[in-house]
Design an enzyme around this catalytic site. Sequence first.
Site, PDB file in Angstrom:
ATOM      1  N   ASP A 242       0.866  -1.176   0.000  1.00  0.00           N
ATOM      2  CA  ASP A 242       0.000   0.000   0.000  1.00  0.00           C
ATOM      3  C   ASP A 242       0.907   1.232   0.000  1.00  0.00           C
ATOM      4  O   ASP A 242       2.107   1.131   0.271  1.00  0.00           O
ATOM      5  CB  ASP A 242      -0.891  -0.003   1.256  1.00  0.00           C
ATOM      6  CG  ASP A 242      -1.775   1.237   1.338  1.00  0.00           C
ATOM      7  OD1 ASP A 242      -2.457   1.534   0.338  1.00  0.00           O
ATOM      8  OD2 ASP A 242      -1.765   1.929   2.361  1.00  0.00           O
ATOM      9  N   SER A 243       0.298   2.383  -0.266  1.00  0.00           N
ATOM     10  CA  SER A 243       1.046   3.628  -0.234  1.00  0.00           C
ATOM     11  C   SER A 243       1.523   3.965   1.180  1.00  0.00           C
ATOM     12  O   SER A 243       2.413   4.782   1.350  1.00  0.00           O
ATOM     13  CB  SER A 243       0.155   4.753  -0.746  1.00  0.00           C
ATOM     14  OG  SER A 243      -1.052   4.790   0.006  1.00  0.00           O
TER      15      SER A 243
ATOM     16  N   CYS B 191      -3.780  -0.830  -2.057  1.00  0.00           N
ATOM     17  CA  CYS B 191      -4.065   0.594  -2.264  1.00  0.00           C
ATOM     18  C   CYS B 191      -5.046   0.776  -3.436  1.00  0.00           C
ATOM     19  O   CYS B 191      -4.780   0.295  -4.547  1.00  0.00           O
ATOM     20  CB  CYS B 191      -2.747   1.290  -2.574  1.00  0.00           C
ATOM     21  SG  CYS B 191      -2.895   3.036  -2.914  1.00  0.00           S
TER      22      CYS B 191
ATOM     23  N   GLU C  39      -6.123   9.405   9.881  1.00  0.00           N
ATOM     24  CA  GLU C  39      -4.769   9.272  10.434  1.00  0.00           C
ATOM     25  C   GLU C  39      -4.613  10.089  11.713  1.00  0.00           C
ATOM     26  O   GLU C  39      -3.735   9.830  12.534  1.00  0.00           O
ATOM     27  CB  GLU C  39      -3.734   9.625   9.371  1.00  0.00           C
ATOM     28  CG  GLU C  39      -3.733   8.554   8.299  1.00  0.00           C
ATOM     29  CD  GLU C  39      -2.586   8.614   7.322  1.00  0.00           C
ATOM     30  OE1 GLU C  39      -1.697   9.463   7.486  1.00  0.00           O
ATOM     31  OE2 GLU C  39      -2.601   7.795   6.383  1.00  0.00           O
TER      32      GLU C  39
ATOM     33  N   CYS D 182     -11.316   3.374  -0.732  1.00  0.00           N
ATOM     34  CA  CYS D 182     -10.019   3.852  -0.221  1.00  0.00           C
ATOM     35  C   CYS D 182      -9.733   3.064   1.050  1.00  0.00           C
ATOM     36  O   CYS D 182     -10.656   2.778   1.826  1.00  0.00           O
ATOM     37  CB  CYS D 182     -10.103   5.344   0.088  1.00  0.00           C
ATOM     38  SG  CYS D 182      -8.621   6.012   0.895  1.00  0.00           S
TER      39      CYS D 182
ATOM     40  N   HIS E 250      -8.616   3.815   3.809  1.00  0.00           N
ATOM     41  CA  HIS E 250      -8.923   4.470   5.092  1.00  0.00           C
ATOM     42  C   HIS E 250     -10.423   4.510   5.421  1.00  0.00           C
ATOM     43  O   HIS E 250     -10.799   4.693   6.568  1.00  0.00           O
ATOM     44  CB  HIS E 250      -8.409   5.907   5.071  1.00  0.00           C
ATOM     45  CG  HIS E 250      -6.922   6.034   5.095  1.00  0.00           C
ATOM     46  ND1 HIS E 250      -6.122   5.435   4.158  1.00  0.00           N
ATOM     47  CD2 HIS E 250      -6.092   6.686   5.932  1.00  0.00           C
ATOM     48  CE1 HIS E 250      -4.854   5.722   4.420  1.00  0.00           C
ATOM     49  NE2 HIS E 250      -4.811   6.493   5.496  1.00  0.00           N
TER      50      HIS E 250
HETATM   51  N1  DGL Z   1      -4.071   3.911   0.255  1.00  0.00           N
HETATM   52  C1  DGL Z   1      -4.658   4.979  -0.510  1.00  0.00           C
HETATM   53  C2  DGL Z   1      -5.874   4.438  -1.290  1.00  0.00           C
HETATM   54  O1  DGL Z   1      -6.492   3.464  -0.930  1.00  0.00           O
HETATM   55  C3  DGL Z   1      -5.064   6.162   0.347  1.00  0.00           C
HETATM   56  C4  DGL Z   1      -3.891   7.002   0.799  1.00  0.00           C
HETATM   57  C5  DGL Z   1      -3.137   7.583  -0.382  1.00  0.00           C
HETATM   58  O2  DGL Z   1      -3.658   8.525  -1.031  1.00  0.00           O
HETATM   59  O3  DGL Z   1      -2.064   7.111  -0.664  1.00  0.00           O
HETATM   60  O4  DGL Z   1      -6.220   5.022  -2.288  1.00  0.00           O
END
Ligand code: DGL
Length: 269
Positions: free
Chosen positions: A14-15, A77, A156, A188, A190
């Site tokens: 993931d990012s 991600c 976050e 997403c 989050h």
């Molecule tokens: N993990 C990213 C997503 O699911 C969210 C955070 C980011 O923008 O990197 O798109």
Amino acid sequence: MNTPHPQQPIGIFDSGIGGLTVVKEIIRLLPNESLIYFGDTARVPYGTKSDSTIKEYSVQDTKFLLTHNVKLIVVACNSASSVALDEIKSRTDKPVVGVIKPGAEAAVIASHHKRIAIIGTNATVSSRAYEHEIHKFNSEIDVAGKACPLFVPIVEEGWMDHEIAFLTAKEYLFSLKKFAYDTMILGCTHYPLLKNVIRKVVGENVTLIDSGIETAKQVKNILTEMNLLNPSNQKPNRKYFVSDLPHKFKEIGEMFLGEKIERITKIDL
Ligand code: DGL
């Protein structure tokens, strides 16, 4: 290609830390599996970056996982799955699972009125990746997307139950109201943590789709079909790697994962 072995780990990237919501669902469904997680915390967020940068980073993340001899790669991600999945697949012969297709398929099944709303980062919403997948299943479904970039920092910050989260959700989701959807994809990593607030805004009659849960199911199906489920009952090995160790990382990571993280290793890509 080396034949994969059931005891090899599943690789997930993931990012940043958000992908731990997907890991949580994989652990719930596949408790015997060893896992290698990589979060690109030094370069997060991906969702505000250009497609070419997201592709470049995603390929590097994939290469890191491949050095750990993983049997399958999960792109946790949504932003990377939306714009870089084909690029990633072209770099490996291991099975690659993104979060878009499983989420889209579940939404198609859930939507009786054929009206699906998608929320995600700017990269995910503007790629229209969910829409394309939904239309592969059923071209008659109407789709509307809305980018909700402030949800990421709110989560976050740990403000899931804060008034700010509620007001932000109300503001973002207001414009979708007239679209009269019956299903919404939380597109997403989050957003599952904001389920309660989103539920309060959209009401009880909308089905909320968590792509992480759907992705875990797909991972299980693929491993089953390929005879790659780990049959061992020994304690699985779960390793967490990041490209930076930001403040409060462990605390926030454990909030996403819903359990303790014993060790996190910082690596240079
Ligand atoms: N993990 C990213 C997503 O699911 C969210 C955070 C980011 O923008 O990197 O798109």
